[in-house]
Scaffold this motif. Structure first.
Motif, PDB file in Angstrom:
ATOM      1  N   VAL A  66       3.411  -1.041 -11.552  1.00 13.15           N
ATOM      2  CA  VAL A  66       2.966  -1.022 -10.149  1.00 13.15           C
ATOM      3  C   VAL A  66       2.775   0.411  -9.641  1.00 13.15           C
ATOM      4  N   GLY A  67       2.819   1.400 -10.540  1.00 12.72           N
ATOM      5  CA  GLY A  67       2.482   2.769 -10.155  1.00 12.72           C
ATOM      6  C   GLY A  67       3.636   3.598  -9.652  1.00 12.72           C
ATOM      7  N   ASP A 115      17.047   4.081  -9.743  1.00 15.87           N
ATOM      8  CA  ASP A 115      18.354   4.486  -9.208  1.00 15.87           C
ATOM      9  C   ASP A 115      18.285   4.888  -7.734  1.00 15.87           C
ATOM     10  N   ARG A 116      17.152   4.649  -7.109  1.00 10.12           N
ATOM     11  CA  ARG A 116      17.026   4.993  -5.692  1.00 10.12           C
ATOM     12  C   ARG A 116      17.119   3.727  -4.828  1.00 10.12           C
ATOM     13  N   TYR A 117      17.102   3.961  -3.499  1.00 15.68           N
ATOM     14  CA  TYR A 117      17.332   2.851  -2.557  1.00 15.68           C
ATOM     15  C   TYR A 117      16.107   2.660  -1.653  1.00 15.68           C
ATOM     16  N   PRO A 118      15.956   1.455  -1.069  1.00 16.40           N
ATOM     17  CA  PRO A 118      14.721   1.154  -0.334  1.00 16.40           C
ATOM     18  C   PRO A 118      14.340   2.187   0.725  1.00 16.40           C
ATOM     19  N   HIS A 119      15.326   2.763   1.443  1.00 13.95           N
ATOM     20  CA  HIS A 119      14.979   3.673   2.540  1.00 13.95           C
ATOM     21  C   HIS A 119      14.348   4.970   2.023  1.00 13.95           C
ATOM     22  N   GLU A 120      14.425   5.225   0.722  1.00 15.41           N
ATOM     23  CA  GLU A 120      13.867   6.467   0.169  1.00 15.41           C
ATOM     24  C   GLU A 120      12.369   6.351  -0.123  1.00 15.41           C
ATOM     25  N   PHE A 121      11.781   5.199   0.169  1.00 16.42           N
ATOM     26  CA  PHE A 121      10.372   4.984  -0.173  1.00 16.42           C
ATOM     27  C   PHE A 121       9.517   4.779   1.080  1.00 16.42           C
ATOM     28  N   SER A 122       8.220   5.080   0.945  1.00 16.97           N
ATOM     29  CA  SER A 122       7.265   4.817   2.024  1.00 16.97           C
ATOM     30  C   SER A 122       6.951   3.317   2.061  1.00 16.97           C
ATOM     31  N   GLY A 123       6.221   2.896   3.103  1.00 14.25           N
ATOM     32  CA  GLY A 123       5.856   1.479   3.231  1.00 14.25           C
ATOM     33  C   GLY A 123       5.048   0.997   2.037  1.00 14.25           C
ATOM     34  N   GLY A 124       4.079   1.808   1.603  1.00 14.08           N
ATOM     35  CA  GLY A 124       3.255   1.412   0.463  1.00 14.08           C
ATOM     36  C   GLY A 124       4.064   1.315  -0.818  1.00 14.08           C
ATOM     37  N   GLN A 125       4.986   2.260  -0.998  1.00  9.07           N
ATOM     38  CA  GLN A 125       5.843   2.222  -2.202  1.00  9.07           C
ATOM     39  C   GLN A 125       6.765   1.005  -2.176  1.00  9.07           C
ATOM     40  N   ARG A 126       7.283   0.704  -0.975  1.00 11.05           N
ATOM     41  CA  ARG A 126       8.157  -0.486  -0.872  1.00 11.05           C
ATOM     42  C   ARG A 126       7.377  -1.755  -1.194  1.00 11.05           C
ATOM     43  N   GLN A 127       6.099  -1.783  -0.775  1.00 16.81           N
ATOM     44  CA  GLN A 127       5.322  -2.978  -1.106  1.00 16.81           C
ATOM     45  C   GLN A 127       5.114  -3.056  -2.623  1.00 16.81           C
ATOM     46  N   ARG A 128       4.941  -1.902  -3.273  1.00 10.91           N
ATOM     47  CA  ARG A 128       4.827  -1.916  -4.739  1.00 10.91           C
ATOM     48  C   ARG A 128       6.119  -2.440  -5.370  1.00 10.91           C
ATOM     49  N   ILE A 129       7.261  -2.077  -4.778  1.00  9.02           N
ATOM     50  CA  ILE A 129       8.545  -2.581  -5.301  1.00  9.02           C
ATOM     51  C   ILE A 129       8.626  -4.105  -5.090  1.00  9.02           C
ATOM     52  N   GLY A 130       8.166  -4.559  -3.913  1.00  7.77           N
ATOM     53  CA  GLY A 130       8.145  -6.016  -3.655  1.00  7.77           C
ATOM     54  C   GLY A 130       7.282  -6.742  -4.683  1.00  7.77           C
ATOM     55  N   ILE A 131       6.170  -6.131  -5.046  1.00  6.14           N
ATOM     56  CA  ILE A 131       5.276  -6.734  -6.047  1.00  6.14           C
ATOM     57  C   ILE A 131       5.963  -6.736  -7.419  1.00  6.14           C
ATOM     58  N   ALA A 132       6.621  -5.613  -7.758  1.00  4.38           N
ATOM     59  CA  ALA A 132       7.334  -5.546  -9.044  1.00  4.38           C
ATOM     60  C   ALA A 132       8.406  -6.628  -9.112  1.00  4.38           C
ATOM     61  N   ARG A 133       9.106  -6.840  -7.997  1.00  3.55           N
ATOM     62  CA  ARG A 133      10.154  -7.871  -8.003  1.00  3.55           C
ATOM     63  C   ARG A 133       9.558  -9.268  -8.188  1.00  3.55           C
ATOM     64  N   ALA A 134       8.394  -9.500  -7.550  1.00  8.35           N
ATOM     65  CA  ALA A 134       7.739 -10.802  -7.747  1.00  8.35           C
ATOM     66  C   ALA A 134       7.330 -10.987  -9.208  1.00  8.35           C
ATOM     67  N   LEU A 135       6.949  -9.886  -9.870  1.00  4.79           N
ATOM     68  CA  LEU A 135       6.508  -9.982 -11.269  1.00  4.79           C
ATOM     69  C   LEU A 135       7.673 -10.124 -12.244  1.00  4.79           C
ATOM     70  N   ALA A 136       8.884  -9.793 -11.787  1.00  9.16           N
ATOM     71  CA  ALA A 136      10.037  -9.745 -12.693  1.00  9.16           C
ATOM     72  C   ALA A 136      10.276 -11.089 -13.390  1.00  9.16           C
ATOM     73  N   LEU A 137       9.875 -12.191 -12.737  1.00  7.98           N
ATOM     74  CA  LEU A 137      10.120 -13.512 -13.328  1.00  7.98           C
ATOM     75  C   LEU A 137       8.880 -14.056 -14.032  1.00  7.98           C
ATOM     76  N   GLU A 138       7.889 -13.190 -14.235  1.00  5.26           N
ATOM     77  CA  GLU A 138       6.665 -13.552 -14.965  1.00  5.26           C
ATOM     78  C   GLU A 138       6.035 -14.822 -14.399  1.00  5.26           C
ATOM     79  N   PRO A 139       5.679 -14.787 -13.098  1.00  4.54           N
ATOM     80  CA  PRO A 139       5.128 -15.989 -12.452  1.00  4.54           C
ATOM     81  C   PRO A 139       3.678 -16.245 -12.866  1.00  4.54           C
TER      82      PRO A 139
END
Ligand code: SF4
Length: 315
Positions: A136-137, A144-168
């Motif tokens: 997700v770039g 090892d970082r926490y959500p508040h350390e990221f911008s809105g766009g980066q957090r959305q990339r993390i949300g996408i990565a989490r959705a992909l974690a279960l190979e939907p």
């Protein structure tokens, strides 16, 4: 194997915020999504599109209807079978910050669902999580970082990565870019499109923004007061809508071809309350084409050409 991945029939969800008040948020909603297809659900705020998306995932329990996913009955599934279905249908929220635990590292947020669903744990889960971040770039060091350390766009990339974690196989994307700056929106949309092609993912893309849906989706359904009023290929529905409400919505957003804007009516009036929908066609108080029968006879959603429409002008 059937080409249809998700089939929703007669989905209904009512809320009862007070005694004797019924909000008909979702009423008799039906649509299907093919494997690998991007299907848009559009309408004004409060039209029921997000409620419909959450109800088919059973994040809220629907009152009636059927939802079949890859042949499995979603609404009657319990225990292990429901868990298995949930793994294959994931959601990306508008505001990923609200769905990320601020005290949990990104590594924890990505590996926890893998452990819960028995996909991977320990070093293997961490290695997979690092690969997802790269996909997700984001750098694997972000684990090892926490959500508040990221911008809105980066957090959305993390949300996408989490959705992909279960190979939907299906991602329900609920206004996934509407909280982001326009330049960041484009980057996240390109990422979703890239993932869709590489992984063969299907999308239910919920949005009020027709320009985003036009770019991302192949087919679209337009919702008004909890019901689908038109459905069909995205280019046809947004360029030459049959339903007067779809035409109004389209007119509210700029389109590249000015010829498609000229004869369209403007948005008129406010969306009525879903607690007291108008009788007959619920759109009749705002419709410039309303006829006497429109205030008494509800139009059925009928097949028309390459889609379906619920309007007495076409049935
Ligand atoms: Fe307008 Fe009547 Fe069609 Fe409803 S049924 S959209 S009021 S013309």
């Amino acid at each position: 194997m059937s080409d249809t991945l998700l089939e929703v029939r007669g989905l209904r969800k009512h809320f009862h915020p007070k005694r004797r008040v019924t909000v008909r948020a979702v009423e008799d909603v039906s649509f299907s999504i093919r494997r690998g297809e991007a299907f848009g659900l559009v309408g004004e705020s409060g039209c029921g599109k997000s409620t419909a998306a959450r109800a088919l995932l059973r994040l809220i329990e629907p009152d009636a209807g059927s939802v079949r996913f890859g042949g499995a009955d979603v609404l009657t599934a319990r225990g292990a079978s429901l868990k298995a279905i949930r793994r294959r249908m994931q959601i990306v929220f508008q505001d990923p910050y609200s769905s990320l635990d601020p005290r949990q590292s990104i590594g924890g947020a990505l590996t926890e669902p893998m452990r819960v669903h028995g996909i991977a744990e320990g070093r293997d889960a961490r290695r997979r999580a690092g690969a997802l971040l790269e996909e997700v770039g984001l750098p694997p060091a972000a684990l090892d970082r926490y959500p508040h350390e990221f911008s809105g766009g980066q957090r959305q990339r993390i949300g996408i990565a989490r959705a992909l974690a279960l190979e939907p196989e299906l991602i329900v994307a609920d206004e996934p870019v509407s909280a982001l700056d326009v330049s960041v929106q484009a980057q996240v949309l390109l990422l979703l499109e890239d993932l869709r092609r590489r992984r063969g993912l299907a999308f239910l893309f919920v949005s009020h923004d027709l320009s985003v849906v036009r770019w991302f989706c192949e087919r679209v359904a337009v919702m008004y007061l909890g019901r689908i009023v038109e459905e069909g290929p995205v280019a046809r529905v947004l360029n030459a809508p049959l339903h007067p409400y779809a035409a109004m919505l389209r007119d509210a957003y700029p389109v590249p071809d000015p010829a498609h804007r000229a004869a369209l009516p403007r948005i008129i009036g406010e969306i009525p309350s879903a607690a007291a929908p108008p009788p007959g066609c619920p759109f009749h108080p705002r419709c410039v084409h309303a006829m006497p029968r429109c205030s008494t006879e509800p139009p059925a959603l009928l097949a028309k050409d390459d889609g379906a429409v619920a309007c007495h002008l076409h049935g």
